[in-house]
Scaffold this active site. Structure first.
Site, short mmCIF file in Angstrom:
data_model
loop_
_atom_site.label_atom_id
_atom_site.label_comp_id
_atom_site.label_asym_id
_atom_site.label_seq_id
_atom_site.Cartn_x
_atom_site.Cartn_y
_atom_site.Cartn_z
N LYS A 26 -6.11 -27.37 -30.59
CA LYS A 26 -4.80 -26.86 -30.18
C LYS A 26 -3.82 -28.02 -30.14
CE LYS A 26 -7.08 -23.17 -27.73
NZ LYS A 26 -8.45 -23.63 -27.45
N TRP A 64 -2.57 -23.98 -33.90
CA TRP A 64 -4.01 -24.13 -34.04
C TRP A 64 -4.35 -24.84 -35.34
CZ3 TRP A 64 -6.61 -18.84 -32.42
CH2 TRP A 64 -6.42 -18.66 -31.04
N THR A 104 -29.63 -17.04 -26.06
CA THR A 104 -28.65 -17.84 -26.78
C THR A 104 -28.26 -18.98 -25.86
OG1 THR A 104 -26.45 -17.85 -27.75
CG2 THR A 104 -26.85 -16.22 -26.05
N GLU A 106 -26.59 -12.22 -30.46
CA GLU A 106 -26.19 -10.97 -29.82
C GLU A 106 -26.10 -9.81 -30.81
OE1 GLU A 106 -24.95 -13.95 -29.34
OE2 GLU A 106 -24.16 -14.25 -27.32
P1 ADP Z 1 -25.44 -20.43 -30.66
O1 ADP Z 1 -24.23 -19.93 -29.93
O2 ADP Z 1 -26.47 -21.04 -29.79
O3 ADP Z 1 -25.12 -21.23 -31.88
P2 ADP Z 1 -26.17 -18.22 -32.41
O4 ADP Z 1 -27.27 -18.70 -33.26
O5 ADP Z 1 -26.20 -16.84 -31.96
O6 ADP Z 1 -26.15 -19.10 -31.12
O7 ADP Z 1 -24.85 -18.56 -33.15
C1 ADP Z 1 -23.87 -17.63 -33.47
C2 ADP Z 1 -22.63 -18.33 -33.88
O8 ADP Z 1 -22.86 -19.19 -35.00
C3 ADP Z 1 -21.53 -17.44 -34.32
O9 ADP Z 1 -20.83 -16.88 -33.23
C4 ADP Z 1 -20.66 -18.39 -35.14
O10 ADP Z 1 -19.82 -19.18 -34.33
C5 ADP Z 1 -21.68 -19.29 -35.77
N1 ADP Z 1 -21.95 -18.85 -37.15
C6 ADP Z 1 -22.99 -18.16 -37.61
N2 ADP Z 1 -22.89 -17.97 -38.94
C7 ADP Z 1 -21.74 -18.53 -39.34
C8 ADP Z 1 -21.06 -18.66 -40.60
N3 ADP Z 1 -21.56 -18.18 -41.72
N4 ADP Z 1 -19.87 -19.29 -40.58
C9 ADP Z 1 -19.34 -19.79 -39.46
N5 ADP Z 1 -19.93 -19.71 -38.26
C10 ADP Z 1 -21.12 -19.09 -38.20
#
Ligand code: ADP
Length: 556
Positions: free
Chosen positions: A450, A455, A188, A338
């Site tokens: 913030k 928020w 990631t 993860e």
């Molecule tokens: P990266 O951190 O590189 O983007 P990931 O592909 O693992 O790696 O991304 C996971 C993150 O993507 C989540 O923790 C969240 O913040 C965001 N995410 C995934 N799906 C959604 C969704 N449906 N709505 C909002 N955020 C999302």
């Protein structure tokens, strides 16, 4: 009392042998410049055996890392199935990472073999001299002589994928492995510092795959034809490749044809029933479908029952436009690398209809079975599941990582350690949970604005802005403000040929968010910068603002 039940290990090889034998007639369709290339699951099974024999011959006899540098295609699927099944560990490299990050992850994972698509071989040849552990490069597809020479000049042996396989037997005895051994790894993007790797086990992937086939989540079945737009390198391809084999669903692989026009053609001609992609891809597709309909040459997308959207928040307007204009049901889901990645899917409870159903569908969805969640407030206290109280979501479960991968001799850094809290993974996502487990994310912890001790949700502002008919894309970030600490900057991409002012947009937001949250800083830009997997890149937005690259309009 001990149970009387059998305990076969849950292995990827079972998914492989089950799918390719019992659904031998299902097919993998790989898109090419000349149109679709078809492989049945039966043929795929034989190729997996040949590939395993070939990899053994190249010295893969244990948990060595077999990496890919590939688009979504049938050969990539063969590697997804074969490498873990033979006891090796699949590492799908993110072809869109910066070169220095790619070099870092390939060296960190100690990749020994890399399988590369011919269309990516030229950029890969520039990386190769820096990849210390790679002994063999296998190229998928014909290659110009100078590219082959460039690869060979770096040291590793270079092979042709098809030639290697054609020399092998189409049978292979898949070994009995420990279900908790590593099957595949995925990195990631680290927010600071280097990317972090997670290692999926056979068991975690197996259970995650079963979950994707449940009707309360994605409900994949042998009646489906699934278009995997989401690339196979980030986030385990959302689990779609393994779920196709387990359910018998045919799978359509777009290879490098990821633009709206070819995707629309794939949906139409392959009668795709379900497809997974990030919101930016769906948005492009929506515009394309609209334009074709306006031009009197509509695309027939009537086969598409589920457009699965995840990776970042799906703008509610996008869902509604797809449904009302094209009859396509959009299914919102949330997950992370993860978590293998699926955590929630937004299917409304029984008996809920109309606007109330939309409210459920616009959330990230209900926690999937075996995914436990809790919300932790700013002071470290747990906050209730009342649909209102907001906290950082922590999760745990059998397909959620318990740590990051460490190379031999490496110690975890502080950032990695901070991601885990007494057996729970801190998601970095902030939101609320309803009593029946529907997650509504308001932001990523690092993107929340913030302002004066309160928020502001950047996602709420974005969704509200993107509901304006003249707005194509909008991304909101917090920027420094003398009085409030931080205030929202709205960056807006206007639909081509339209005009709209900051004052009009501010008026449009009124009543949709609290008045004190209305942005006073506006920048009209050509395109929102995107990350390697197509998410709004807020780091870049903040930097460009700080460096004075945007012309900012201020409203009162
Ligand atoms: P990266 O951190 O590189 O983007 P990931 O592909 O693992 O790696 O991304 C996971 C993150 O993507 C989540 O923790 C969240 O913040 C965001 N995410 C995934 N799906 C959604 C969704 N449906 N709505 C909002 N955020 C999302």
């Amino acid at each position: 009392m001990r149970s009387t039940m059998q305990t076969p290990p849950l292995l990827i090889s079972q998914i492989l042998t089950y799918g390719t034998r019992l659904f031998a007639e299902s097919e993998v369709v790989t898109w090419t410049a000349e149109g679709p290339r078809r492989t049945t699951f039966g043929e795929l099974g034989q190729d997996c055996a040949r590939l395993a024999n070939a990899l053994r011959r190249l010295g893969i006899d244990g948990d060595q890392r077999v990496a890919t540098f590939m688009w979504n295609n049938v050969e990539h699927l063969a590697l997804y199935l074969t490498a873990p099944s033979m006891g090796a560990v699949l590492h799908a490299l993110n072809i869109r990472l910066f070169p220095e990050q790619l070099v870092y992850v390939a060296n960190h994972a100690e990749d020994e073999i890399v399988v590369v698509d011919n269309s990516l071989a030229a950029p890969f040849s520039k990386l190769l001299p820096h990849l210390k552990s790679v002994r063999h490069v296998i190229v998928n597809g014909p290659l110009p002589e100078e590219t082959r020479e460039a690869l060979a000049a770096a040291g590793p042996e270079v092979h042709d994928y098809r030639t290697l396989l054609d020399a092998e037997d189409a049978t292979f005895e898949w070994p009995q492995l420990d279900e908790n051994d590593g099957a595949a790894m995925c990195y990631t993007s680290g927010t600071t510092g280097n990317p972090k790797g997670v290692v999926y086990s056979h068991r975690s992937n197996y259970l995650h795959t079963m979950q994707l086939c449940m009707t309360s989540t994605l409900g994949m079945s042998h009646l489906d034809r699934v278009l995997a737009v989401v690339p196979m390198f980030p986030a385990n391809a959302w689990g779609l490749p393994y779920a196709a084999l387990m359910s018998g669903a045919s799978i359509v692989m777009p290879d490098r044809f990821l633009q709206a026009e070819p995707l629309a053609r794939m949906i139409e001609s392959e009668r795709v029933t379900s497809a997974g992609a990030v919101p930016t891809i769906w948005l492009d597709l929506l515009h394309y479908l609209d334009a074709q309909a306006d031009a009197g040459t509509p695309v027939d997308v009537s086969s598409l029952e589920r457009a699965i959207v995840g990776g970042s928040a799906c703008p509610p307007q996008l869902m509604r436009d797809f449904e009302t204009r094209h009859g396509v049901h959009v299914l919102h889901a949330w997950g992370m690398t993860e978590m293998s990645p699926l955590g929630t899917v937004a299917k409304p409870p029984a008996g809920v209809t109309g606007e109330e159903a939309w409210r459920y569908r616009e959330t990230q969805g209900r926690l999937a079975p075996l995914v436990e969640g809790r919300l932790v407030g700013p002071g470290g206290e747990e906050v209730p599941w009342d649909g209102e109280s907001v906290g950082e979501l922590e999760v745990r479960g059998p397909w959620i990582t318990a740590s990051y991968y460490l190379a031999p001799g490496e110690e975890p850094d502080a950032e990695s350690l901070a991601k885990f809290d007494d057996g729970w993974l801190r998601t970095g996502d902030v939101g609320s949970l309803t009593p029946d487990g529907f997650l509504r994310l308001t932001d990523r912890a690092k993107d929340v604005i913030k302002s004066g001790g309160e928020w502001i949700s950047s996602v709420d502002l974005e969704n509200a802005l993107m509901a304006h008919p003249k707005v194509r894309e909008a991304s909101v970030v917090g920027v420094p403000d003398e009085r409030w600490g931080e205030r929202p900057l709205a960056t807006v991409v206007i639909e081509p040929g339209q005009t709209v002012t900051a004052d009009e947009l501010r008026d449009f937001l009124r009543g949709k968010v609290a008045d004190w949250q209305l942005p006073e800083r506006w920048a009209f830009i050509d395109e929102v910068p995107k990350t390697s997997v197509g998410k709004f890149d807020k780091k870049v937005l903040r930097r460009r603002y700080a460096e004075g690259e945007y012309e900012v309009t201020t409203t009162a």
